[in-house]
Motif scaffolding. Structure first.
Motif, PDB file in Angstrom:
ATOM      1  N   PHE B 115      -3.247  -6.044  -7.393  1.00  0.00           N
ATOM      2  CA  PHE B 115      -4.528  -5.416  -7.724  1.00  0.00           C
ATOM      3  C   PHE B 115      -4.549  -3.942  -7.359  1.00  0.00           C
ATOM      4  N   GLY B 116      -3.470  -3.437  -6.791  1.00  0.00           N
ATOM      5  CA  GLY B 116      -3.383  -2.016  -6.538  1.00  0.00           C
ATOM      6  C   GLY B 116      -3.059  -1.658  -5.110  1.00  0.00           C
ATOM      7  N   LEU B 117      -3.169  -0.359  -4.856  1.00  0.00           N
ATOM      8  CA  LEU B 117      -2.847   0.190  -3.536  1.00  0.00           C
ATOM      9  C   LEU B 117      -4.018  -0.024  -2.584  1.00  0.00           C
ATOM     10  N   ILE B 118      -3.761  -0.598  -1.438  1.00  0.00           N
ATOM     11  CA  ILE B 118      -4.864  -0.902  -0.520  1.00  0.00           C
ATOM     12  C   ILE B 118      -5.588   0.383  -0.111  1.00  0.00           C
ATOM     13  N   ASN B 119      -6.900   0.268   0.059  1.00  0.00           N
ATOM     14  CA  ASN B 119      -7.731   1.427   0.422  1.00  0.00           C
ATOM     15  C   ASN B 119      -8.663   0.973   1.545  1.00  0.00           C
ATOM     16  N   ALA B 120      -8.357   1.407   2.749  1.00  0.00           N
ATOM     17  CA  ALA B 120      -9.080   0.911   3.921  1.00  0.00           C
ATOM     18  C   ALA B 120     -10.547   1.346   3.911  1.00  0.00           C
ATOM     19  N   VAL B 121     -10.796   2.585   3.482  1.00  0.00           N
ATOM     20  CA  VAL B 121     -12.182   3.068   3.465  1.00  0.00           C
ATOM     21  C   VAL B 121     -13.004   2.242   2.481  1.00  0.00           C
ATOM     22  N   ASN B 122     -12.450   2.073   1.287  1.00  0.00           N
ATOM     23  CA  ASN B 122     -13.154   1.238   0.299  1.00  0.00           C
ATOM     24  C   ASN B 122     -13.389  -0.172   0.833  1.00  0.00           C
ATOM     25  N   ALA B 123     -12.386  -0.698   1.491  1.00  0.00           N
ATOM     26  CA  ALA B 123     -12.489  -2.084   1.967  1.00  0.00           C
ATOM     27  C   ALA B 123     -13.581  -2.230   3.014  1.00  0.00           C
ATOM     28  N   LEU B 124     -13.713  -1.227   3.869  1.00  0.00           N
ATOM     29  CA  LEU B 124     -14.734  -1.321   4.922  1.00  0.00           C
ATOM     30  C   LEU B 124     -16.127  -0.970   4.402  1.00  0.00           C
TER      31      LEU B 124
END
Lengths: 204, 126
Positions: B115-124
């Protein structure tokens, strides 16, 4: 029977002749039984009759670690209808888990059964995240390793991972060759338990 | 279970990473030797594309999915920490990581980055 002879300097004018009888070579095996939840009745007799000695029981995974000097051990065991898979146990070299949860893997390396045990221990201990980074499963990618003898190892891992997942652990498995370990981004999270297992080499 | 491929600084799939349809859930930074590196001839290496990683005893630049997988594990850890221990099911944590990832390569799920490159800011902030 194998013999090896060597001369050892005993003194300036004496020589001691020593004859050593080489010990039979012992190998470690993984035997996985069809019932995934427990060890079947009669499993110990089966393994003993085949020339094996159980060195670790993985009851929850329906598997055992066996040591045997009998070259035909695998052949004998695989004939049993109790057995789903049996094969030589691989050895990988993980670093010790570095986070809050310490599972004492052998510092110099660990057999796959030990890793599976660590996974189960973590799951039973309500660990939240498991990071598994075991280096490459060369035997997946190299046809020379893709033998039935190796597959037992992988199946054991799969059972351990499924066990952990059922317990609610986030289990991360990376698949590719390369080793080295990272990384403590989560080490400050006091409330979260993380088990970190990483390899320095894919195979021993 | 979250299956992680390793990406490079240019949001590329690294030369060493496994991939395959239905085999990868997300991609995370793993580092490589840059766009001019030829893994066959092992020439053109640029170490500035490696991944700074904490290792026993300090920090070092490395490349590997052993760099990528723990970053995703770390993200899972902070997501769980945000919501509280034992509040989220594993599938929910995985869903947040996948849904908040930056879509790279083919739109949606693809064989190289999931599903793509993990994005910690988006995830939180999810």
């Amino acid at each position: 029977m194998l013999f090896s002879c060597f001369y050892k300097s005993f003194s300036e004018n004496q020589v001691l002749l020593s004859i050593k009888i080489a010990a039979p070579v012992s190998k470690d095996y993984i035997v996985i039984f069809k019932d995934q939840a427990k060890l079947p009745a009669g499993y110990d007799k089966l393994l003993k009759d085949a020339g094996g000695k159980v060195t670790a029981k993985l009851d929850k995974l329906g598997a055992v670690e066996v040591s045997s000097t009998d070259a035909s051990f695998l052949e004998k065991v695989k004939k049993s209808n109790l057995v789903q898979e049996a094969g030589v146990q691989n050895k990988i070299y993980p670093e010790k888990p570095v986070f809050q949860e310490t599972v004492d893997l052998d510092a110099g390396g660990a057999e796959t059964a030990h890793i599976a045990e660590a996974l189960m221990t973590a799951a039973d201990d309500n660990v939240d995240v498991v990071n598994m980074s075991l280096g490459g499963y060369d035997w997946f990618q190299d046809p020379d390793y893709a033998t039935k003898d190796i597959v037992a190892d992988v199946n054991l891992f799969n059972r351990a991972i499924q066990y952990a997942i059922q317990k609610g652990v986030q289990s991360l498995v990376q698949q590719v060759i390369m080793a080295w370990t990272l990384a403590a981004q989560v080490s400050y999270l006091e409330t979260i338990k993380v088990l970190h297992i990483a390899a320095q080499a894919a195979k021993g | 279970m979250i299956r992680v491929s390793a990406g490079g600084q240019l949001k590329n799939l690294t030369f060493y990473s496994n991939y395959g349809v239905g085999k990868i859930d997300v991609m995370a930074p793993g580092g490589d030797y840059g766009p001019n590196y030829d893994p066959v001839t092992k020439t053109g290496r640029d170490n500035t594309y490696l991944c700074l990683s904490s290792v026993p005893g300090g920090y070092a630049y490395y490349a590997g999915t052993s760099m990528a997988a723990p970053k995703t594990a770390a993200l899972a850890g902070v997501i769980i920490a945000k919501y509280g221990k034992d509040k989220l099911k594993p599938a929910q944590v995985k869903h947040i990581i996948q849904s908040s990832a930056d879509d790279v390569f083919k739109p949606g799920n693809d064989e190289k980055s999931g599903f793509g490159l993990i994005n910690a800011v988006n995830a939180l902030n999810y």
